[in-house]
Design a protein around this motif. Structure first.
Motif, mmCIF file in Angstrom:
data_model
loop_
_atom_site.group_PDB
_atom_site.id
_atom_site.type_symbol
_atom_site.label_atom_id
_atom_site.label_comp_id
_atom_site.label_asym_id
_atom_site.label_seq_id
_atom_site.Cartn_x
_atom_site.Cartn_y
_atom_site.Cartn_z
ATOM 1 N N UNK A 72 42.374 37.600 46.850
ATOM 2 C CA UNK A 72 42.470 38.748 45.335
ATOM 3 C C UNK A 72 41.722 37.997 44.013
ATOM 4 N N UNK A 73 42.338 36.324 44.534
ATOM 5 C CA UNK A 73 41.423 35.957 42.959
ATOM 6 C C UNK A 73 40.068 35.640 43.076
ATOM 7 N N UNK A 118 40.521 42.082 35.421
ATOM 8 C CA UNK A 118 41.355 41.385 36.558
ATOM 9 C C UNK A 118 42.953 42.576 36.373
ATOM 10 N N UNK A 119 42.814 43.318 36.057
ATOM 11 C CA UNK A 119 43.956 44.682 35.491
ATOM 12 C C UNK A 119 43.407 45.208 37.744
ATOM 13 N N UNK A 161 38.205 39.026 41.885
ATOM 14 C CA UNK A 161 38.452 38.452 40.257
ATOM 15 C C UNK A 161 36.873 38.769 39.765
ATOM 16 N N UNK A 219 39.315 51.230 29.153
ATOM 17 C CA UNK A 219 38.825 49.998 30.824
ATOM 18 C C UNK A 219 37.708 50.468 31.373
ATOM 19 N N UNK A 227 43.467 42.029 40.247
ATOM 20 C CA UNK A 227 45.141 41.580 40.576
ATOM 21 C C UNK A 227 46.311 42.693 40.965
ATOM 22 N N UNK A 228 46.465 44.138 40.239
ATOM 23 C CA UNK A 228 46.718 44.531 40.148
ATOM 24 C C UNK A 228 46.888 45.939 40.749
ATOM 25 N N UNK A 229 45.973 46.687 40.996
ATOM 26 C CA UNK A 229 45.571 47.893 40.865
ATOM 27 C C UNK A 229 45.204 47.941 43.464
#
Ligand code: HEM
Lengths: 256, 240
Positions: free
Chosen positions: B72-73, B81-82, B76, B238, B85-87
């Motif tokens: 995941x990183x 990041x959204x 980036x 976004x 790291x999240x979606x």
């Protein structure tokens, strides 16, 4: 020799012995069944299992190993809790003590850490095995869903433990992780749509995780409580469900 | 699904069984012992890492998440990041949970076989390997400021400045996205009509969206590496 056999027979005939061990050990089918059902730990298993299921090359023992490593982590984790205090002024010193002063402390800490990594690896490969054998198919769909939750919990268990040594490695790793939380849409202060809803650095999801706007004493305490109490209880409960479902869904999968 | 459960029970009554004690328990016992021995031996020779005391004033460079999050990183680099790291992780998890409900192919339950489930296995293995490939890159090939180094290169601070990246203007980006997803949904439906019909409308759409999103990550990585594309779509709230 006769004397020993005589003594053994006498011993196993006493009331005390019989109150502890309910059945004899002569190798009969009845005793093999009793061995499983009258033992609280072993009765997790069915009395009989399909022949193909005990082949190592079917499950590769991966689910069982994941569970075993979880138990190993529980035992070593409790021992570590005797020495470790989640206080920013002490945590790092306690690590040094464990590495240099506490008898077997180095082995304790090191093996707890590697076991944590090992569990992440075995759980991923358990998932792969379940996928490749198609074991998530009806009627086991829901157990797969439970499994995915366990996968997340395993990651979180390991992740919360990362901060506890309070060293540079853990501190900055948690920084990277929680900063991603800050980017969550709506719920994180740097995420899309956050501003419109008044989500700021001191009321967003990252704040809730860290117990503050930066990684500090409250974050260490939160990581500790989640790591040692919260997540283990939740994953333990889900594991019970997971094993229960393996049995209730008709036992381990096999060729139709 | 009770029919299936009944079928399972009926099947189980037919299959050849052995006693758990000792056939299964003995193997579990050996596995547990081997596991403990390997773990202790490894721990004896390789110490757990412990760096200096945490210091908020002195960032690690590179600062890396635990290895299992490095995939995941790593993305980036290619996404905000959204998304990274999240979606992306949320979609991965929802997709994983959806698997049993969208893969209704009854074949290959309870044994290793490729041919009867070639689509499912190919997609899953692709995702699994993709995840680990990103982890390998993130672990071994990212140095200070997350700049790229081959494993045999030593990390240094004087790496070339990355070339400026460009973003697609929206008049190009929006049609490109629509085309990607539109054709991505339609073309397989036409080419593999039987397969799509078997899945049904809803399952087909969920399956293909998940697949297109996964391939989309790879496409975006390729666009960045080859053409230095930063964003495909820009909005006031976004960017993608
Ligand atoms: C803490 C994590 C987990 C533990 C301790 C665990 C443990 C187990 C055990 C002991 C079994 C019995 C068969 C075997 O050993 O393979 C099993 C079966 C199963 N597991 Fe897990 N598991 C975990 C995570 C997962 C995950 C991540 C998935 C999938 C996403 C999953 C899905 C399943 C399914 C569907 C079965 C039934 C397989 C069959 O009948 O062949 N589990 N699990």
């Amino acid at each position: 020799m006769n004397l020993i056999l005589y003594l053994i027979r006498k011993l196993t005939e006493t009331e005390v012995w019989k109150s502890v061990f309910r059945h004899g050990y002569t190798d009969t089918p009845r005793n093999r069944a009793l061995q499983t059902i009258s033992n609280v730990w072993l009765h997790l298993h069915p009395v009989k299992v399909p022949k193909h299921a005990v082949k190592i090359r079917y499950t590769w023992c991966l689910g069982g190993l994941t569970f075993f490593i979880f138990l190993y982590l529980t035992v070593t984790g409790v021992l570590l809790m005797f020495y470790y205090v989640p206080d920013v002024n002490r945590a790092y010193a306690d690590m040094i003590d464990l590495m240099y002063v506490v008898p077997l402390g180095r082995l304790l800490r090191t093996s707890h850490r590697w076991a944590g990594h090992a569990m992440v690896i075995t759980v991923c490969f358990h998932m792969l095995r379940v996928f490749l054998t198609g074991s998530y198919k009806a009627p086991r769909q829901f157990n797969w869903v439970l499994g995915v939750l366990l996968l997340v919990l395993t990651f979180l268990l390991s992740f919360t433990g990362y901060l506890l040594p309070w060293d540079q490695l853990g501190y900055w790793a948690i920084m990277v992780g929680t900063n991603m939380g800050a980017a969550t849409p709506v719920m994180g202060y740097q995420g899309p749509f956050a501003e419109m809803l008044g989500v700021k650095i001191n009321n967003d999801i990252r704040f809730a995780l860290l117990g503050g706007t930066q990684i500090d004493a409250p974050s260490l305490l939160r990581a500790y409580v989640w790591h040692c109490i919260g997540i283990p209880i939740i994953s333990g409960a889900l594991m019970i469900l997971h094993f229960w479902r393996v049995r209730k869904d008709g036992g381990i999968s096999g060729p139709l | 699904m009770s029919n299936n459960a009944d079928a399972q029970v009926a099947k189980n009554n037919k299959t050849e069984k052995v006693f758990s004690w000792p056939n299964l328990v003995a193997k579990e016992f050996i596995a547990a012992i081997l596991c403990t021995v390997i773990l202790l031996a490894y721990s004896y020779y390789v110490d757990a890492p412990l760096r200096e005391l945490a210091n908020p004033g002195e960032p690690e460079n590179p600062a890396k998440a635990p290895w299992y999050f490095l995939g995941l990183q790593e993305i980036l680099v290619y996404f905000d990041p959204w998304i990274a790291g999240v979606v992306v992780p949320s979609i991965i998890l929802m997709g994983l949970m959806a698997i049993p409900y969208i893969d209704t192919n009854p074949k290959g339950n309870g044994g290793y076989c490729f041919w009867d489930r070639r689509f499912a296995i190919t997609v899953f293995l692709f995702g699994f390997i993709f995840w680990y490939a990103l982890i390998v890159v993130g672990t071994y090939m990212r140095g200070p400021f997350w700049s790229f180094f081959w494993p045999w290169e030593t990390w240094s601070f004087d790496f070339p400045t990355p070339p400026p990246s460009i973003s697609l203007p929206n008049w190009l980006g929006i049609p490109a996205l629509l085309a990607y997803f539109g054709f991505g949904m339609l073309v397989p439906a036409v080419l593999f009509w039987k397969f799509a019909k078997q899945l049904g409308f809803i399952r087909y759409n969920i399956t293909m969206s998940l697949l297109l999103l996964m391939i989309g990550v790879l496409v975006k990585i390729a666009l960045r590496l080859m053409f230095n594309i930063k964003y495909i779509l820009q909005t006031p709230w976004f960017n993608i």
